[in-house]
Structures are given as C-alpha cells and as structure tokens.
Design a protein around this motif. Structure first.
Motif, PDB file in Angstrom:
ATOM      1  N   GLU B 312       1.107  -1.465   0.163  1.00 40.59           N
ATOM      2  CA  GLU B 312      -0.434   0.119   0.096  1.00 40.59           C
ATOM      3  C   GLU B 312       1.145   1.518  -0.483  1.00 40.59           C
ATOM      4  O   GLU B 312       0.401   2.179  -0.320  1.00 40.59           O
ATOM      5  N   VAL B 313       2.236   1.022   0.829  1.00 40.92           N
ATOM      6  CA  VAL B 313       2.699   2.087   0.681  1.00 40.92           C
ATOM      7  C   VAL B 313       3.233   2.725  -1.186  1.00 40.92           C
ATOM      8  O   VAL B 313       3.087   4.059  -1.023  1.00 40.92           O
ATOM      9  N   ASN B 315       1.303   2.301  -3.873  1.00 43.45           N
ATOM     10  CA  ASN B 315       0.705   3.161  -3.760  1.00 43.45           C
ATOM     11  C   ASN B 315       0.651   4.944  -3.380  1.00 43.45           C
ATOM     12  O   ASN B 315       0.102   5.916  -3.776  1.00 43.45           O
ATOM     13  N   ILE B 316       0.890   5.152  -2.186  1.00 46.20           N
ATOM     14  CA  ILE B 316       0.903   5.954  -1.934  1.00 46.20           C
ATOM     15  C   ILE B 316       1.928   7.114  -2.404  1.00 46.20           C
ATOM     16  O   ILE B 316       1.742   8.099  -2.242  1.00 46.20           O
ATOM     17  N   VAL B 317       2.901   6.057  -2.178  1.00 45.73           N
ATOM     18  CA  VAL B 317       4.213   6.834  -2.976  1.00 45.73           C
ATOM     19  C   VAL B 317       3.911   7.397  -4.037  1.00 45.73           C
ATOM     20  O   VAL B 317       3.806   8.298  -4.516  1.00 45.73           O
ATOM     21  N   GLY B 319       0.846   8.195  -6.151  1.00 47.81           N
ATOM     22  CA  GLY B 319       0.044   9.306  -5.522  1.00 47.81           C
ATOM     23  C   GLY B 319       0.775  10.522  -4.685  1.00 47.81           C
ATOM     24  O   GLY B 319       0.431  11.247  -5.446  1.00 47.81           O
ATOM     25  N   VAL B 320       1.567  10.497  -4.374  1.00 47.17           N
ATOM     26  CA  VAL B 320       2.663  11.867  -3.584  1.00 47.17           C
ATOM     27  C   VAL B 320       3.223  12.308  -4.504  1.00 47.17           C
ATOM     28  O   VAL B 320       3.334  13.406  -4.827  1.00 47.17           O
ATOM     29  N   LEU B 321       3.830  11.211  -5.081  1.00 46.29           N
ATOM     30  CA  LEU B 321       5.170  11.534  -6.904  1.00 46.29           C
ATOM     31  C   LEU B 321       3.888  12.595  -7.346  1.00 46.29           C
ATOM     32  O   LEU B 321       4.689  13.965  -7.765  1.00 46.29           O
TER      33      LEU B 321
END
Lengths: 346, 346, 506, 359
Positions: B312-313, B315-317, B319-321
C-alpha cells in the motif's frame, strides 16, 4: 427600416421552443431508455417485473447514483473527481471498524463519521485544485492512490464481519418503506435536494457559469475558487455517505470496497447527459444514467445472456450515448443556424 | 505627450524572468526533469542503503522486466497527452490484444498469425478511438472510458473463463530472460528503443513540433497547415497498436493469458506519464521525463518490495509523487497569488 | 445638457498608468464623465482604450493615478466592486455563458430571489423581457445563449449592463456587430439612459457615430490622453489627426497598382447558413479588400478559401489550379498564405518560441534527414526577423513576450517564409500601435509591388480606403458591392455594408 | 536576473530530496517481517534452523490468506526460521512477480505461493527454483508442468470439495430443482477446478439442474449485482453454491435481509465461520464448509521447511511431519496436479459447531 424590424421576433421563437424541448428530453430520453430495457427484458423474463426485482434495480443503482450527484457538481465546473471510489472504501472501513469496537455506537454517528471522512478528503481535493490551480484530474488521480493506500494500511488484511455491524445500521440497506428501499429513498432525497438546489440557488448556478465560461465567470464576479472548493467538498461528503451506505448494504467491508467506482460514476454521469467539459447537465440525468447502466447490467443476467457480455455492452452503450448527445447538439446548432439564416434572409 | 515616444515598444530583456517560456530544451531540463534525476538518484541510494543487493545487475533486469509493458504503453500515451487528448483504454487494449492472440492460438492458428491478428486489432481499436475523437468530435476522456469497458468486454467474451497457455517456449522465454550477455530485459530494451524513437519524433521532427503546437493551440496549428484531425487519428491508432504489442509481450512473459490481464493498469500508465512532467493540458513534456518517471517508479517499487514494505505504501508514494509533480511547478505562482490577495485586502 | 455638465462629474480617471511586464499599455489614462452625457472615447487600436476600460471595470488595477466616483477616490479589487460602485461595462467581445439561459446571463450572480432565497425564474424572465422591451428587441429570455448570433449576444450584454441601473455605462465598441437598425435602437437606448441621468462612455472606431450620439469626445493615442472637446468644436479631420498623430499618407503608403494575371479565382462560393454565391478575383500586384460589418461573412469567406472550413459548393482556383475542399495544406502548397484575424488563438502558438513560430508553416522545408535542425530553424527566423525589423531580445523567448505589432510581424514572417503567391490577411493591424501599423502597411505595399496578390479583410474604413485597389463589400453573406479604388469612399462602402440604397439614404 | 528561476529550481530539488527522505522514513517503519528465536520444545530434529520462507499470498489483504500466513508464521516459529509475507495489492500475477524476485534476491530457502494465475508465474518461479529455492503452492495451484516441480498443499481434495458441496445442497433441497453457482473471478483456477467437479457430481442428481454460473469477482458490490440478476432470471431457483468467502457472505446478507426467499432458496458454499456466524445463528444459512486456513498455512510452512532441509521430498508416498498436525503423505501426481498433499476433509459448519471456530 421598418421592413427589417418587424419579423425579427417570429423566427427566433419557434426553434427556441424546439431546442428547449430537446434539451428537456434528455432526462426523458434516458427514462425512456430505462423503460425500454426494462420492457424488453420483462417480455423475455416476466420475473424481471416483480416488485423484488424492481427493488433490486433501485438498490443496485443507488450508490453510483449518489456518487453521480457529487460528480455532477464537480464536472459541471469543468473539473473531475476520480477519488470517489477510494473514499467509499476508506469511509466504509473506518465506520465498520468503529462499530466493531464500539458496537453500541449510535447509528447516526456512523453516518456522521463517514461523511466527515469524505468531506476531509474532498476538502483536500478542492484545496489543492483551487489554490495551486492544478488540473483536478491529476489531483484526484493522485488522491485515488493515496486514499487507497491509506485504506490498505488501516485495513491490513482485516475484514469487518456482518456480526459487528448493528442491525439498526444494516437496516438502512435492506428495509423498505411502502415497498421502496430506504437506500433508494435516501438517494432520491439527495438527488431531489441537489437537483432543486442546482436549479434554484445563486451559488449553484455559479457552478454552471464557471464551467460554461470561466473567463466570463470572473468578469461576473463569481468567486470561482470558493465554489469549486465547495463542489469538491460536497462530492467528497457524498462519497463518504456512499461509504456508509455501502457498509449498510453489504454488512461487510474489506480493502477492495469501492474499487473501480470512479470510472463507473463518470460513465453514468456522461450517459446522464452531463457535458464532460462542464457547463451543463443535471443531477437527475446523472442519477438516471446510473439507473440505466445498472438496469442494463441486471437485464443481461436476467435475460440469461452470459455475464461475459456485460462489459462490452456497457462500453458500447456509453459510446452510443455520447455520440447521440453530440448528434443532438449538432442538430440543435444547425436548426438554430438555419433559423438565423432565415432571419438574415428576411 | 509627443507622438514619437516609443511607449508601446516592449523592453523584452527582463521578460524572460517573468514569463515562464519553454524555450530551449536544455532549459526545460533544468526544471522538472532535473528534479526527476535527483529523485531517481535518491531512490537508488535509498534502495542500496536498505538492501546491499539492490544495485546488483539482476535487480535492473527485474525492474526492466516488471515495468516493460507499462513503460511501453506510456510512450504513445505521452504523444497523445501532448496533443491535449487522453487514452484511458490502453490497458484494456493490452488485455484485448492478449485475448485475441490467445483465442486464435488456442483455436489452432499459428502463433505468428495470432500475434499479427492481435496487432491488427490494436490498429482497429485505436482507429475507433481516433475516429470518434477526431471525426465525430467527442471528448477523448469519455470515448476512451467507453472503449476501456468495450475492449475489456470483448476480451471477456472471447476468453472468459479460460486461461490459454502452451505458447511456444522459444518465444515465452524472451519475457523472462535477459538479452544474452547483459542484464537487460527484452521488454526494457524495446522500451528504450521506442523511447529513443519517440524522443526523436517528438523533439526533432515536423510531426513532433506539430504535436506540441496542437497541444498548445490547436487552432493555430490548424491555421499553420497542420492536419490536426488526421494526426490525432493516427496517434490513437499508434497507441492502439503499441498497446496491442505490449499485450503480446505480456502474454509471452506470462506464458499464458486470461481476459483480465492488465486490468486497472490505465491509471498507472497515466500516472507515470504525468509524473514524467507531461502536462495534462497538452503541449508540454519530454520523453526523457517519462523515461525517468518509469525508472523512478520501477526502482521504488523494487526497493519497497525487497524491503518488504507493505505494498500500500507504493500506492501512497505514487500518489504523492503525482501530486507533487503538478503542485511544485504551480507552487510559486500560487504563493505569489495568495500574497497578492493578502496585500489587496490589506 | 449644459446645465447637467455644470453638475459635479460622476467619474474621473486621472493620469492612470498600467504596465504588463515591460509593456506600457497605458501611459496616461484620463477621462471625466458628467451625469447625463454621452461621451465618445476615440483612438486607434492599441491606443489604450481597452486597458482604460478594464481599469474602470476593476479587472485591472492601475499602477498609478486616481479614480474618483462621485468625487470619492476608490480602488476596485475586482469586477464586482466596480459594478457595486455603479459602473457597468459592455465588452467588445461578448462574455456570455453559452449553457445558461439568456435571462440568467443577464442576472448571473444576482438573480431575483423568491421565498427561501430561491431563484424566482418567472420574475427573472419578466425582468429580462422588460429590459428587452426598453431596448426594443424581442428575445426569448428562457432560451440558452448558445447559438445566438453575435448581434443578439451583444444585445444580451447591453441588457446585462442596463439591468444594473448603472450611473456609468461603458460600451466598448458595441456597434461593431450591429446592423444599422440595431445601432439606431442602441442610440435610442443611450438617449433614454442619459435622460435618467447616467453617463455613457461610448468607445467606437466609427467616428460618425460619435457625432450622431455624443456630446463630448476624448481622444487617446499611444496609451495617452490627447484631448477632450465638446463635439461641436471638432471636425472629423481634427479627430483623425489627433488619433493618428501624423498625416494619413504616411500611414497608408500606397503605390499605384499594376495588376497582373489572376492568382485567386473564386466562383460561386457558398457555405450554407454563412455566405452565398461569392465570386471574385485577385490579381498579381493588387490588394483586394473584403469590407463589411462584423458578421457579414468576410472572415468566413477567407477561411473557406484557405480550407479551414468546408465549402458547400463553388470552386476556388489558385493560378488556374482548383483547390480541394477543406484542405489548408493543399492551399498552402498552391501558394496561399493566411494571416488570421485572431493572432493569439490562430496566428501564433503563444507559448512557443519566436523562431519556432516563424518556422511552424515551413517545417517540411526545413527538414534534413527527416529531422528539424535547430540551426536551420534559427537561421530562417533570423532572416525574417531582420527583414521585418522585428524587435525582440531572444529568439528562444515565447512570442507571448512580444508586443502586438511584433507578434503580427512574426505571423507575417511565418507566411512570407513560404514565399506565397497569395496572401490573405485578416485585420492586418488590429491591436497594433501606430508606428508598427505604418510598417505593416509599408510592408504590404512593397510585397504587392513585388508581385504578391493580397486579399485583405479590414474593419477599419481608413485602412480599406488607404490600401485597397478594389473593395468587395459583403452584407449578410452576400456580395453587396464590388468597388474600384476610385469608386470606394466611406459613404459608398457603408451604404453597401448596411444595405441602404442611395435613394433610401437620401 | 534569473533569481526567480533559480529559487524555484532550488525549491523543486529541496522538495524532491524531502520526498525521498519521507519515503525512507515511511518504509523503514513498517515491515511485516517476523523474526523469532526458536521456542525450543516443538522443533523437529530433521529440519534446519534459520530458514527463510517467503509466503506470497494472492494479495496482502485477502482475509482468508492472512489467516493462512499466520499459520505459516507459527510453523516456522516452531522450526526456528522466519516467514516473510510479500505480495501486491491486486490479485494479479504481475503484482506477485516482484515478490518472487525479492525472495531470490534475499536468498530465501523456500517460497509458498497462492497463484493468481496458473501459468503466468511459472517463468519467475523457475528462476527461483534455479536459484535453489523450493516451491510450494497453496490455496490456488499453479500448473507449470515439470519446470519448476513444486508441491501443492491442497486444502482438501479438489474433487471432494466439488462433490461435497453438491451433496450438501442436494440434501437440503431434496435433490431437485434449479441451482446456480456464484463464483469469484472467471479466471480463478481453484474456483474453476471445483466448478468442474461440481458439474460432474451433478450428473448423479438428474433432477437438479445447474442453470447459471455467475462471477462476483470477490467484490461485494459485483457479487450483489449478479446475485440480483440471477434471482430475477431464475425465479424458481432452489439453491446457490458459492465456493468463495466474499460470494457466500454477500449472498447470505441478501437472504438475511430478504427472509421471504429462505422458504424456497438454500445457500451453501465455502465461507469463513467468523463471517458466517450470525447467519448460521439466525437460520439464514444452514450449512457450509471450509477447512482451517490457519492449518493450511501451518502445513505449507512445514512442507516448505521440510523440502528446504531435505527432510521432505516430492516423491510419491514419501512422508513428512507437520508439527501438531501429525504426519502427511505426498500423493502421486494426477492428470491435473503435480505432487500434492491434502490437508484433510473440509469441516462442515452448522449451528452445532460454528461457535467453536474463531477464524
């Protein structure tokens, strides 16, 4: 001189009313399409017209229709919200988790929490989009990933089982009132309220103005940033509400809840006649679009057509819907143009 | 107030500071692409600090092998987005191509003919998108959401619920072994080759210049004799055929195919292209930026998986990028605007 | 009127300046408006009129100078503030919401409310109908704005401004797209407004309209105030001299034409609903002007000739060769060049560099081994920049950093680099300062002397009269007159354009 | 002159660096590796200590497999080794391949995998086998032929699952009437294998007719939609078999809320007792089956450790010890599976025993 003045009014009247009726016919057209699909399926399989079956049609469309309301608000302003599916998943899980550990929590609080979660994410979407003035497609795509990721971290392989959800909460998902599912009633109330507001309040008319002509909106003194922010906030909140309803309906939630809803919602909204580049469309149309797509899905199963045809038919219909829309607007434009030509000739 | 005051003559020297032009390519490199290089180096340093094996050649082979198809699909999508359009059907086309290939192969066609047919389907599918967008004039986001469902649906009709296997091992091995004597995956080599071609076409040919012009100002492009519609049609065809090719590669790499291969990849591909600095509004972006984005996402994914970080991390990375990639270029302007507003209200 | 003028002014703008980056758009914007007067603001394109209007509208804030409303100094922080202070603007280009109803366009943001703060549509439509009645037009207030003709859009704009019951009404070239009848009606409205004590600032480039409807006139040039005078104290010649700041001959250097063989031959060109049965010829070494009111179909004819729009019927021949329908590239290869009306949208890619814009129409010729070489591109651009005396700092800067006149030179360079035999040029000097304007005219003249055929579209009568060898006047999509240089004068063109026969006018 | 741009560039770089830092921080704090020292008592003598076994479930969030992974962790804990759980967020082969690569890079001793695709993983698993890693499949088998050879831990005899479900349903509906299957994804190997045996077994019940198989993709919303369509299409439906946990719980919730259907319709299938408990108690579902996923993972853990230590082999009829579960015998390859071990017969859950299970 007087020769030219007199007839100016007459030719403009007729095409105008025709145009209006065509535009109004948009919702009517979808409603007719729903009836057509429904009728044909019923001919094939009488069970499709049973009360229970009709209830299922409404329940099946309810969540997408609800999301469609928020999405319409956003798309009307020339933006898009792709994060709704992720919001549904996250808010549903958070509420489920709360019920798991606080089984006696008031049901209403479950809805409040879900809406708050959605509103918070919607606020982030709106803030980034309006303050940094960056395309909402990118912002909400990024939020889709981030929210989904956060959801995964929270869920971490756990599930919320039916036993953890209070019956009073799941009742919203299946109880009926005079034969109408509560779920459908809630969504209908939201659609009606939003539909009424979108017609009747200055601030909601501003949304149409912003999407119709952003430059003119600035000149008209419309606070575009604030309005767009509000649209995202509402879209997020409704997605949060949809999450609570998802939980009530399915009485279970894992990490996959709401996956892929974003494209289904956009499809329903577009089929419902909301212009993807903003400025026009109604929440009623969007809701009817959701009902139409769901009716088609269930009609295929009910008609004993292999479920494998669902995707292709839904995709084909979406293309037909937008092509039809385009054809309609071209026809309207042409009829207006020839009216003007006539006006000139006089 | 004499008439010979050259009042309207611009003093252009100081202008380059105010205006944020996209002058020489090297100057563009100083902006987003240089940040990407730093992020890439950061990702590599980070990966090797966490795992001593990270910088070994096998890992580069793995990165290439894992990213290959997504990376290849990102290239035509880059060109499509450069013109201000979008193609969300890429992953479905990949799936359809694999399904066609598998279907025909399992029905006794020779593998080569089956692959050729898959490419033809890519051409046809791309042409459907292109014609609907350029000839009928429909918004590409709506059209390709429709064909996203349509192509996947056809794949489902063809193949579900089967999984086709038994492709000749002489072909399937190229998906999983590096080019002899190197640690470069075949698909990565193909991607790099195509990237060079795409880079030259975009940045150094009349066609590439036309794409930029179309993306920045379609009307001006048309008035300069650029055949906007024709170019768009061919771009969608190119996107279709390249995605079909990626579908063939994926099928060979997996040595099998089912109808749902690559489901949901469209958003990954879009995210990579946007993260690579290509503007969603068209006209801005470089192929090198997209190549860097592919490398960063691949390296981060590999590093995070090997450190056994929850997926999941990732995905977050991503998204943040993605969020940062749009917010930073606009950040300075947003801050200036807020300051202005504060001053105006004061 | 004179007693009203002795009343205190309702609006005073004093020495306002405005810069955009390095471009000084307004050097000295000054104007004084009294209640009950109609005041004409005259000036060449690029004289700073539009900037002045936008300062009054609150769209721009002035860098310096003072704005007084009713004697009180004010600063507007947005269009809303300006309207609240009683200033209403009708923009040159209509700013409507195409998806909303006509009535809603008029009342956007201040729709009449009924019970529970909901919009009272019936009241809104009634109010719109009332305003239309005051204007003497009939428009259905409930129809959507999409598809309205330019004139009707303008009427909606005027209605919008009227609905504010403004003390000051600013009209930025409202008559450009109106028929004579509609213009007459507009003057009627202005008289009504004046009688109610409002001040009307009327911006136009038709000087005769200032005489027909205004009491005072203010003239601007090069971003600066020149003079204000009562209308009865000035003549047309005075005004022109003040506007242009030099002799007309210098502005319109015209070498007598020696027309050669036919380059462009248009026969029975028709595009349904837009124009009908257009036939004319343009020869080597002559400038043919397409004149007429905005919306008469001039630009549309040019677009159809070039192939941007498809024609319904008719033929277009260039040097005897028939052009295929709807193919700009074919027209270009046959030697046609089109400098479009809307420079920022159609002529240039604003965010591209100067050299890339110059090269944009010649990319195929610049190719070597299939690639564009930056050096060749730069060389081509430098050649034309020198020949056209382009003023710029760096070739790599975007064209958006150039002034309007220099942008126009880039467009010209882009097309002349193709060495065309026919140049279609739509509004050659719109939004260009006087100095560059003369340069463009001189350039056109020399090109024609060198054998180029030019089809020119212009809304400026002086330009048409000064530059054209022949004038074709369009009215409502048809050719109304085909005049030689000798026959063409202000009167004959305007009469043909507005459809008044000499007898009726007399 | 160019300060504005320089500043902006600096800000960009600074943010980029910060971002990388943030990624580092995020990652180093959240690994799921479990390293444990041997607890001693239960250690099997023939198994090496310090083994590393990669468990690669279909995805990291599948509740059923999360339980299985925990069982595997316990097995290795007993054996003095460690388990690393690694997979993607989506049920795709592509998401599992990086995890196989990570196992190779980490020089793992064995991989225990639940294949999202029967064949697509074979090439990567083959690389792992070449690197000396033993391959064990569980839950959903892979079919790679002989390269690599692997051991399949069958939760229950595939044929037995198919036949027993049909038998359960037949008993409940008196062996006659229309029935339907609500499955997971159309591409799921284990589902399709079970459905195959169900169809075979149905031949023994000439009065029972399988009218439709629908696919809910293990998503509650899709499952509900296809279920509703099914009920409209076949009003005389007497029974539904849903051999997937999401499917059966979705259907149970629907029946629970539409009790009128219960008089004619019977639901059975494979479900988690924890999810189904309330439905069994209120009579919505009478019987369903499942094996203990915790035991499945536990057995897979022992098998993997045994193979990696050489104390177990793929030879037919060879035996190995699996801690508390006792001794298991490797079955000879059949037409559809390679060497395999069967956990045991599935447990049938009903009102009498449902409360005894907590998975």
């Amino acid at each position: 001189m007087s020769v030219i003045t007199a007839p100016a009014a007459a030719p403009t009247e007729r095409p105008v009313s025709r145009l209006e009726s065509l535009l109004r016919a948009r919702e009517l057209g979808i409603a007719l399409a729903i009836l057509l699909v429904f009728g044909l399926t019923t001919l094939n399989n009488h069970a499709f017209a049973r009360v229970a079956s009709i209830q299922q049609l409404l329940i099946g469309a309810a969540l997408i229709a609800l999301l469609g309301v928020g999405e319409t608000l956003v798309i009307v302003t020339r933006n898009v919200d792709l994060s709704v599916g992720s919001i549904v998943g996250l808010s549903a899980y958070i509420v489920g988790d709360l019920f798991k550990y606080h089984h006696n929590m008031p049901v209403v609080l479950g809805f409040v929490v879900a809406i708050a979660v959605g509103a918070a994410i919607g606020a982030i979407n709106g803030f980034v989009t309006t303050v940094a003035r960056v395309p909402s497609l990118v912002v909400t795509l990024a939020m889709l990933y981030i929210v989904r990721g956060v959801d995964g971290l929270i869920v971490n392989g756990k599930t919320i089982d039916p036993g953890s959800i209070p019956k009073a909460f799941t009742a919203v998902g299946y109880r009926t009132l005079f034969g109408i599912p509560w779920l459908a009633i809630i969504v209908a109330v939201v659609v009606a309220t939003a539909g009424y507001a979108m017609r009747s309040f200055r601030s909601s008319r501003d949304l149409y103005g912003i999407g119709s002509n952003p430059d003119a909106a600035v000149l008209a003194g419309i606070p575009a940033g604030r309005r767009v922010f509000t649209a995202f906030l509402i879209s997020g909140s409704l997605a949060g509400l949809a999450g609570a309803l998802f939980l009530a309906l399915h009485a279970q939630i894992d990490v996959s809840g709401g996956t892929g809803y974003e494209l289904a919602v956009v499809a329903a909204v577009v089929v419902g006649g909301v212009a993807i580049f903003g400025g026009s469309g109604t929440v009623l149309g969007a809701a009817l679009g959701a009902v139409l797509l769901n009716t088609i899905n269930q009609a295929l199963v009910a008609s004993r057509i292999s479920a494998f045809w669902n995707g292709a038919i839904a995709g084909g219909l979406l293309l037909v819907a937008i092509a039809f829309d385009r054809w309609l607007s071209l026809r309207v434009a042409r009829s207006l143009q020839s009216a003007e030509g006539a006006h000139r000739d006089l | 107030m004499t008439s010979d005051l050259p009042t309207m003559t611009p003093v252009t020297h100081s202008h380059s500071v105010v205006e944020n032009g996209n002058g020489a390519p090297w100057r563009a490199l100083l902006r987003w692409e240089s940040a990407l290089v730093v992020v890439l180096i950061g990702a590599l340093v980070f990966g090797s600090s966490e795992s001593p094996n990270f910088l070994n050649p096998t890992n580069f082979f793995y990165i290439g092998m894992n990213m290959g198809e997504v990376a290849i699909m990102a290239l035509p999508l880059t060109l499509v987005i450069m013109t201000g359009e979008i193609d969300l059907s890429v992953a479905s086309m990949l799936g359809l191509s694999g399904a066609v290939m598998g279907y025909l192969f399992s029905n006794g066609w020779s593998i080569w003919l089956a692959m050729a047919a898959a490419l033809v389907v890519g051409v046809l599918g791309g042409a459907v998108n292109g014609l609907l967008v350029a000839k009928v004039g429909l918004p590409s986001i709506a059209v390709t959401i429709g064909t996203l469902a349509l192509f996947r649906g056809i794949a489902e009709i063809l193949l579900a619920p089967r999984t086709v296997t038994g492709f000749p091992s002489s072909l399937t091995t190229i998906g999983v072994v590096p080019i002899p004597g190197t640690q470069i995956a075949y698909s990565a080599a193909i991607f790099l080759g195509l990237a060079v071609v795409a880079g030259i076409v975009l940045h150094a040919t009349p066609l590439g210049r036309a794409l930029v012009a179309i993306g920045l100002q379609p009307e001006a492009a048309q008035f300069s004799g650029i055949r906007v519609n024709r170019i768009k049609i061919w771009l969608f065809v190119l996107s279709g055929v390249v995605c079909a090719f990626a579908g063939i590669l994926l099928t060979l790499k997996n040595a099998s195919v089912s109808y749902d291969a690559g489901t949901g990849l469209e958003l990954n591909v879009v995210a990579i292209v946007l993260f690579g600095g290509v503007s969603i509004f068209g006209g801005r972006g470089t192929v090198i930026g997209v190549v860097l984005a592919v490398a960063i996402v691949g390296a981060l994914q590999q590093a995070l998986t090997q450190m056994n970080v929850q997926p999941e991390v990732q995905n977050i990375v991503i998204g943040v990028l993605l969020l940062i990639s749009v917010v930073i270029p606009n950040g300075g302007e947003a801050i200036r605007r807020i300051r202005d507003r504060a001053r105006r209200h004061a | 009127m004179t007693d009203q003028r002795s009343a205190p002014p309702v609006l005073v703008l004093d020495h306002a300046t405005k810069r955009f980056g390095a471009v000084r758009a307004l050097e000295d914007g000054s104007i004084t408006l009294y209640p009950g007067e109609a005041h004409a603001l005259l000036g060449e394109n690029g004289a700073g009129k539009s900037t002045l209007v936008k300062i009054l509208a609150g769209v721009y804030g002035a860098d310096s100078g003072e704005l007084l409303i009713g004697g009180e100094p004010v600063t507007f922080n947005g269009p809303g503030a300006s309207r609240a202070a009683g200033v209403s603007i009708i923009y040159q280009e209509p700013t409507l919401f195409p998806d909303l109803s006509v009535a809603e366009n008029i009342f956007m943001g201040r729709q009449p409310l009924g019970v529970g703060r909901r919009i009272d549509r019936a009241a809104m439509n009634r109010a719109a109908t009332e305003i239309f009645a005051r204007l003497g037009v009939q428009l259905d207030p409930s129809r959507v704005a999409r598809g309205l003709s330019v004139a009707d859009q303008q009427i909606v704009e005027i209605a919008k401004a009227l609905s504010f019951n403004a003390q000051v009404l600013v009209m930025d070239e409202p008559t450009a797209a109106l028929t004579t009848v509609e213009v007459g009606r507009l003057f009627e409205v202005i008289r009504t407004l004046r009688a109610q004590g409002a001040a009307v600032l009327f911006i136009t480039h038709r000087i005769e309209e200032a005489f027909a409807s205004c009491q005072r006139v203010t003239i601007m040039r090069d971003g600066s105030f020149v003079r204000t005078a009562p209308i009865e104290e000035v003549t047309v010649e005075d005004i022109i001299r003040s506007m242009v700041g030099r002799d007309l001959d210098a502005l319109f250097p015209k070498t007598p034409a020696a027309p050669g063989e036919v380059v462009l031959d248009v026969e029975h060109l028709c595009r349904d609903g837009v124009f009908y049965d257009i036939s004319f010829q343009v020869r080597r070494g002559e400038i043919v002007a397409l004149a007429g009111l905005v919306g008469a179909g001039r630009t549309e004819v040019a677009r159809a000739v070039f192939g941007i729009d498809r024609r319904t019927s008719g033929t277009v021949r260039v040097r005897g060769e028939a052009l295929p329908n709807g193919k700009p590239l074919a027209a270009m290869n046959a030697g046609v060049a089109l400098v479009p009306e809307d420079r920022r949208q159609q002529g240039l890619v604003m965010e591209m560099s100067i050299d890339q814009n110059v090269a944009l129409a010649s990319l195929r010729r610049l190719r070597r081994f299939g690639l564009i070489w930056r050096s060749r591109e730069r060389e081509l651009a430098t050649t034309w920049a020198t020949r056209l005396q382009l003023r710029f700092s760096r070739m790599g800067n975007t064209v958006s950093t150039l002034s309007g006149g220099n942008q126009q030179k880039v467009v010209l360079g882009k097309w002349l680099a193709r060495n065309p035999s026919l140049l279609i040029i739509d509004e050659p000097t719109r939004g260009i300062d006087v100095g560059t304007k003369a340069e463009v005219h001189r350039l056109l003249d020399s090109l024609v002397v060198d054998g180029l055929a030019v089809l020119m579209i212009s809304s400026e009568l002086l330009e048409v009269l000064g530059m054209a060898d022949r004038v074709i006047v369009l009215r409502e999509g048809r050719i109304a007159a085909d005049l030689t240089r000798a026959e063409a004068d202000e009167d004959s063109i305007m009469r043909a354009a507005t459809g008044q026969s000499p007898a009726a006018a007399a | 002159m160019d300060t504005a741009r320089t500043v902006r560039r600096k800000v960009t770089l600074a943010l980029a660096v910060t971002l990388v830092g943030a990624v580092v921080a995020a990652c180093s704090s959240s690994t799921t590796t479990t390293t444990t020292s041997p607890t001693g008592s239960a250690t099997a003598t023939s198994v090496k200590k310090g083994l590393t076994v990669y468990f690669i479930p279909k995805d990291t969030q599948n509740p059923y497999e999360v339980i299985a992974d925990k069982g595997g962790q316990r097995a290795l804990q007993e054996l003095g080794g460690k388990v690393v759980v690694s997979s993607g967020t989506q049920d795709t082969a592509a998401a599992q391949i990086p995890s196989i690569q990570a196992a190779i890079q980490a020089h793992a001793d064995a991989i225990v995998i639940a294949g999202n695709d029967p064949s697509a993983l074979c090439p990567s698993l083959n690389q792992a086998a070449t690197a000396g890693i033993k391959i064990v499949a569980f839950d959903s088998d892979i079919s790679c032929g002989s390269s690599p050879v692997h051991l399949f831990i069958n939760q229950a005899n595939t044929e037995q699952i198919g036949t027993s479900e049909v038998d359960l349903l037949a008993k409940a509906i008196g062996s006659k009437g229309e029935i339907a299957i609500l499955s997971a994804a159309a591409s799921a190997t284990n589902q399709n294998a079970w459905i195959g045996y169900m169809k075979q077994q149905l031949k023994k019940y000439p009065n029972m007719k399988l009218v439709s198989t629908v696919y809910g993709n293990d998503d509650p919303a899709t499952s509900l939609t296809v279920l509703q369509g099914l009920l409209s299409a076949y009003p005389n439906l007497r029974g539904i078999i849903s051999p997937t946990t999401v499917g059966i719980s979705t259907a149970a919730q629907y029946l629970d809320t539409h009790k009128s259907l219960l008089s004619t319709l019977t639901l059975t299938g494979l479900g988690l007792p924890s999810q189904m408990k309330s439905y069994v108690h209120d009579g919505t579902v009478k019987q369903f089956e499942l094996w203990n996923p915790d035991n499945l993972g536990y057995l897979a853990g022992y098998a993997a450790a045994g193979l990696a230590s050489g104390s177990a082999s793929l030879k037919a009829d060879s035996k190995f010890e699996a801690g508390k579960l006792g001794s298991y015998t490797v079955l000879a390859p059949s037409a559809t599976t390679g060497p395999s071990v069967v956990l045991g017969p599935p447990t049938v859950f009903d009102i009498s025993n449902i409360d005894k299970f907590n998975f």
